[in-house]
Design an enzyme around this catalytic site. Structure first.
Site, PDB file in Angstrom:
ATOM      1  N   ARG A  49       0.853  -1.188   0.000  1.00  0.00           N
ATOM      2  CA  ARG A  49       0.000   0.000   0.000  1.00  0.00           C
ATOM      3  C   ARG A  49       0.881   1.228   0.000  1.00  0.00           C
ATOM      4  O   ARG A  49       2.091   1.153   0.164  1.00  0.00           O
ATOM      5  CB  ARG A  49      -0.992   0.008   1.173  1.00  0.00           C
ATOM      6  CG  ARG A  49      -0.628  -0.694   2.431  1.00  0.00           C
ATOM      7  CD  ARG A  49       0.319   0.038   3.353  1.00  0.00           C
ATOM      8  NE  ARG A  49       0.096   1.453   3.486  1.00  0.00           N
ATOM      9  CZ  ARG A  49       1.060   2.315   3.727  1.00  0.00           C
ATOM     10  NH1 ARG A  49       2.324   1.905   3.845  1.00  0.00           N
ATOM     11  NH2 ARG A  49       0.818   3.594   3.837  1.00  0.00           N
ATOM     12  N   GLY A  50       0.255   2.377  -0.233  1.00  0.00           N
ATOM     13  CA  GLY A  50       1.008   3.607  -0.435  1.00  0.00           C
ATOM     14  C   GLY A  50       1.147   3.834  -1.931  1.00  0.00           C
ATOM     15  O   GLY A  50       1.583   2.940  -2.662  1.00  0.00           O
ATOM     16  N   ALA A  51       0.777   5.032  -2.402  1.00  0.00           N
ATOM     17  CA  ALA A  51       0.704   5.277  -3.840  1.00  0.00           C
ATOM     18  C   ALA A  51       1.994   4.940  -4.597  1.00  0.00           C
ATOM     19  O   ALA A  51       1.950   4.237  -5.611  1.00  0.00           O
ATOM     20  CB  ALA A  51       0.285   6.726  -4.100  1.00  0.00           C
ATOM     21  N   GLN A 194      -2.469   2.246  10.078  1.00  0.00           N
ATOM     22  CA  GLN A 194      -1.166   2.393   9.409  1.00  0.00           C
ATOM     23  C   GLN A 194      -0.222   3.292  10.194  1.00  0.00           C
ATOM     24  O   GLN A 194       0.996   3.133  10.109  1.00  0.00           O
ATOM     25  CB  GLN A 194      -1.357   2.955   7.994  1.00  0.00           C
ATOM     26  CG  GLN A 194      -2.082   2.030   7.037  1.00  0.00           C
ATOM     27  CD  GLN A 194      -3.540   2.414   6.894  1.00  0.00           C
ATOM     28  OE1 GLN A 194      -4.192   2.774   7.878  1.00  0.00           O
ATOM     29  NE2 GLN A 194      -4.065   2.351   5.681  1.00  0.00           N
ATOM     30  N   ASP A 235      -2.013  10.594  -2.071  1.00  0.00           N
ATOM     31  CA  ASP A 235      -2.262   9.565  -3.075  1.00  0.00           C
ATOM     32  C   ASP A 235      -2.539  10.177  -4.439  1.00  0.00           C
ATOM     33  O   ASP A 235      -2.361   9.519  -5.457  1.00  0.00           O
ATOM     34  CB  ASP A 235      -3.447   8.698  -2.643  1.00  0.00           C
ATOM     35  CG  ASP A 235      -3.057   7.772  -1.503  1.00  0.00           C
ATOM     36  OD1 ASP A 235      -2.712   6.616  -1.784  1.00  0.00           O
ATOM     37  OD2 ASP A 235      -3.064   8.217  -0.340  1.00  0.00           O
ATOM     38  N   ASN A 246      -5.823  12.215   0.014  1.00  0.00           N
ATOM     39  CA  ASN A 246      -4.976  11.401   0.888  1.00  0.00           C
ATOM     40  C   ASN A 246      -5.864  10.586   1.824  1.00  0.00           C
ATOM     41  O   ASN A 246      -7.100  10.660   1.766  1.00  0.00           O
ATOM     42  CB  ASN A 246      -4.013  12.290   1.679  1.00  0.00           C
ATOM     43  CG  ASN A 246      -2.895  11.511   2.337  1.00  0.00           C
ATOM     44  OD1 ASN A 246      -2.268  10.653   1.703  1.00  0.00           O
ATOM     45  ND2 ASN A 246      -2.634  11.772   3.604  1.00  0.00           N
ATOM     46  N   LYS A 247      -5.248   9.807   2.681  1.00  0.00           N
ATOM     47  CA  LYS A 247      -5.948   8.928   3.610  1.00  0.00           C
ATOM     48  C   LYS A 247      -7.072   9.661   4.335  1.00  0.00           C
ATOM     49  O   LYS A 247      -6.899  10.798   4.780  1.00  0.00           O
ATOM     50  CB  LYS A 247      -4.944   8.369   4.619  1.00  0.00           C
ATOM     51  CG  LYS A 247      -5.550   7.550   5.731  1.00  0.00           C
ATOM     52  CD  LYS A 247      -6.136   6.253   5.228  1.00  0.00           C
ATOM     53  CE  LYS A 247      -6.727   5.446   6.376  1.00  0.00           C
ATOM     54  NZ  LYS A 247      -7.336   4.190   5.894  1.00  0.00           N
TER      55      LYS A 247
END
Length: 348
Positions: A49-51, A194, A235, A246-247
């Site tokens: 995960r993470g762009a 996270q 992201d 973003n998140k």
């Protein structure tokens, strides 16, 4: 295992290995992927995960699609492209990676070169480039963090969200490595934690002091003057308008930061920039309600409960102090000047 040795992903002997981030910080285990379908499943299930990390995993997913006989190779690549694009709709790096690799394959076929080799070489090159890009972001952002700062970050925008070093955590890391005495506040980041699981894991290995808080404590700490600045990742950054995706929870932090006069910075590579779309054109991922209703394998709500589980939110430019990139630090209304770099960009 030292953090500098802990790769989010790597290619070895015809397979892609992904660090299973669902198991951190308790276990360090890699998942082996031998097909693009396995890579797609790993992305969807948040093994990776993470762009930026998703983007690089996608590059190798396309490599795996080209593996094997030449028969139906073009068809396999198109199928892989659609499958990978269907996994997570919000992070722009994934879509860039698919389209870029389709272009590399097309050029290789036109030149009668080995398609698999061309794709693998490109994926390897871009994976290494990701680390160098993040280090530049760190260097450019470190100057924004005064010595003695208490920095709040959010979710995980560290080495685990990239191939290495990280974006928002990369800025914190660069400030720390320059000799500044800083500490970090880490909101837990529900529902997947996270922050508590991954960012705290990285900061611990880096030797940077940190404290974990519940997500709903952040505004209170800002109101007391306990937060010097906030640095988050992204992201997707919408260059036309300056909005940051973003998140989920980032918007709440930005609103609180604006009210209490806390600088709010976004750290993102150019490959997370979208130069075409506005906020109304971006699909915000909605994940399973089970992530909200369950924790650590246990139901935490009455059976039959419903829930909402948006994975991302959209922060307007008026709430963003600056955006840190590998090309420098920019205000949200000046991002289209970066488009000249995007035409030559070669990263996921």
């Amino acid at each position: 295992m030292a953090l500098r040795e802990l790769r989010t992903l790597y290619w070895r002997n015809g397979s892609l290995y992904l660090l299973d981030q669902r198991l951190l910080p308790w276990r360090e285990r890699y998942v082996r992927c031998t097909s693009y379908k396995q890579v797609a499943r790993a992305i969807k299930e948040m093994v990776v995960r993470g762009a930026p990390a998703i983007g690089v995993a996608t590059l190798y997913g396309m490599v795996l699609a080209a593996k094997g006989t030449k028969a139906r190779r073009s068809e396999r690549l198109r199928e892989a492209a659609e499958t990978l694009k269907s996994t997570r709709p919000t992070a722009v790096n994934l879509f860039w990676a698919v389209d870029h690799m389709l272009g590399v394959a097309e050029n290789a076929m036109r030149a009668k070169k080995d398609v698999f080799k061309a794709l693998l070489e490109e994926a390897d090159r871009l994976a290494e480039q990701d680390i160098e890009t993040n280090k530049k972001i760190g260097e450019n952002g470190a100057g924004l963090i005064p010595d003695g700062s208490v920095v709040m970050t959010y979710c995980n925008a560290g080495g685990l969200a990239t191939v290495g070093y990280g974006t928002a955590v990369g800025v914190i890391r660069a400030a720390h490595e320059s000799g500044k005495k800083i500490s970090v506040i880490v909101p837990e980041t529900r529902p997947k934690l996270q922050g508590a699981r991954l960012t705290a894991f990285e900061l611990s290995k880096l030797g940077i002091p940190y404290k974990i808080i519940t997500d709903n404590m952040a505004a209170m700490l800002m109101s007391r003057g306990d937060v010097s600045c906030i640095v988050v990742g992204a992201d997707r950054v919408l260059a036309k308008t300056g909005h940051v995706i973003n998140k989920i929870g980032t918007l709440s932090l930005a609103i609180s930061a604006k009210f209490f006069g806390v600088p709010f910075y976004v750290a993102a590579p150019l490959t997370s920039f979208d130069f075409k779309r506005g906020p109304e054109e971006v699909k915000i991922e909605e994940r399973s309600i089970e992530e909200v209703l369950n924790f650590a394998g246990k139901i935490i709500a009455p059976r039959g409960s419903d829930a909402i589980n948006l994975a991302f939110d959209i922060t307007p430019p008026a709430l963003v102090s600056a955006i840190i990139t590998e090309h420098g630090v920019y205000e949200p209304d000046g991002l289209m000047t970066l488009e000249r770099y995007s035409r030559a960009v070669s990263g996921p």
